[in-house]
Enzyme design. Structure first.
Site, mmCIF file in Angstrom:
data_model
loop_
_atom_site.group_PDB
_atom_site.id
_atom_site.type_symbol
_atom_site.label_atom_id
_atom_site.label_comp_id
_atom_site.label_asym_id
_atom_site.label_seq_id
_atom_site.Cartn_x
_atom_site.Cartn_y
_atom_site.Cartn_z
ATOM 1 N N ARG A 167 0.827 -1.218 0.000
ATOM 2 C CA ARG A 167 0.000 0.000 0.000
ATOM 3 C C ARG A 167 0.858 1.264 0.000
ATOM 4 N NH1 ARG A 167 -5.238 -1.051 3.821
ATOM 5 N NH2 ARG A 167 -5.995 -2.905 2.754
ATOM 6 N N ASP A 189 -15.659 9.578 9.528
ATOM 7 C CA ASP A 189 -14.540 8.666 9.277
ATOM 8 C C ASP A 189 -13.264 9.492 9.368
ATOM 9 O OD1 ASP A 189 -14.506 5.613 7.870
ATOM 10 O OD2 ASP A 189 -12.629 6.733 7.715
#
Ligand SMILES: C[S@@+](CC[C@H](N)C(=O)[O-])C[C@H]1O[C@@H](n2cnc3c(N)ncnc32)[C@H](O)[C@@H]1O
Length: 283
Positions: free
Chosen positions: A42, A153
């Site tokens: 990632r 979030d």
């Protein structure tokens, strides 16, 4: 490192531990050793964008003067945002039958004031599912309520997608057909995607919030959905968060968690009332 691409950027155990420490401190997310390959893949995209040659350089950037800004990109890359509309559909039946239907009844002639929170909302499928259930019930019963859904979030990228409210046709497959027809518009410029209708978007307030920091709201909630978020935290972070959810719920309020999660270690605070649905005990 096991994958062949791992040789592109040197990545030592010390680099991994630096990243583990920063991610834990800033987000509560625990990266175990088995997440090392995932971390590499990632973040190597990010190293390429930045033109860096090694993870040692990346760690130096994170710890340097510009580090705070880069930590945001790091967290966005590390979070797992998997979600879907009406995930764990039984939760939405419960919401409709056990929470919204009774809450819609006027008490003492007052207009019901209903507040719902999707904590760790990812790209918006969860809060929009909640809002669609409420809007469908409101149409059926003509309930006159003041209902809002807060969606929060930590990850900047997923919040952009939640705000846009645009989803592929494939991702709408888990939406019940009548709701799909009533609450989405096909986009003329791209027939393979649809947008959540304005009346549903208007019920949902989308905000960036790290659950580990101070919460900027004073009002309490009727129900909190925090599903598939605490699975990334350790017991200490989870316990602290559950205590804060307890304090942030109205008396008799509800907490929804993911299918693999349990609050059985917190039986003095929450009582199990359905499949992974808990009810606040006490004040
Ligand atoms: C797997 S998704 C779950 C989405 C949705 N609740 C569901 O069950 O479908 C987990 C979300 O938690 C968010 N998250 C992780 N740590 C967080 C934190 N400290 N504060 C706020 N959100 C966090 C991630 O960014 C991610 O979008």
């Amino acid at each position: 490192m096991s994958s062949s691409s791992a040789t592109e950027f040197p990545f030592t155990s010390a680099d991994f531990q630096t990243i583990v420490g920063i991610v834990y401190e800033r987000s509560g997310i625990v990266l175990n050793t088995h997440k090392r390959d995932m971390t590499y893949s990632r973040l190597s995209r990010r190293l390429r964008v930045l033109g860096l040659r090694s993870f040692r350089d990346y760690c130096a950037l994170l710890k340097g003067r510009e580090g705070d800004r880069e930590v945001g990109f790091l967290i966005d890359a590390i979070t797992t945002n998997l979600t879907k509309f009406f995930r764990e559909a039984h939760h939405f039946d419960f919401l409709r039958e056990q929470i919204l239907t009774p809450a819609a009844q006027r008490r003492n002639g007052e207009r019901p004031h209903i507040r719902l929170w999707s904590a760790g909302c990812s790209s918006g499928e969860e809060p929009y599912s909640i809002a669609m259930v409420a809007a469908a019930l409101q149409r059926e019963t003509m309930a006159d309520w003041d209902l809002r859904v807060l969606a929060t979030d930590l990850d900047t990228n997923v919040l952009k997608r939640a705000r846009a409210g645009i989803y592929s046709r494939a991702s709408l497959e888990s939406v019940p057909p009548t709701m799909r027809e009533t609450f989405f518009d096909r986009r003329p410029e791209d027939r393979s995607s649809s947008q959540v209708r304005r009346n549903i978007q208007d019920l949902v307030s989308i905000r960036q919030l790290n659950l580990l920091t101070t919460w900027p709201f004073h009002g309490k909630f009727d129900a909190i959905f925090c599903r598939n978020v605490m699975i990334y935290f350790d017991a200490e972070t989870k316990t602290a968060l559950i205590e804060r959810f307890h304090a942030q719920l109205k008396e008799g309020g509800w907490l929804f968690v993911g299918h693999s999660e349990s609050l059985l270690d917190h039986q003095t605070r929450f009582k199990l009332c359905g499949r992974t649905v808990y009810r606040k005990i006490g004040q």
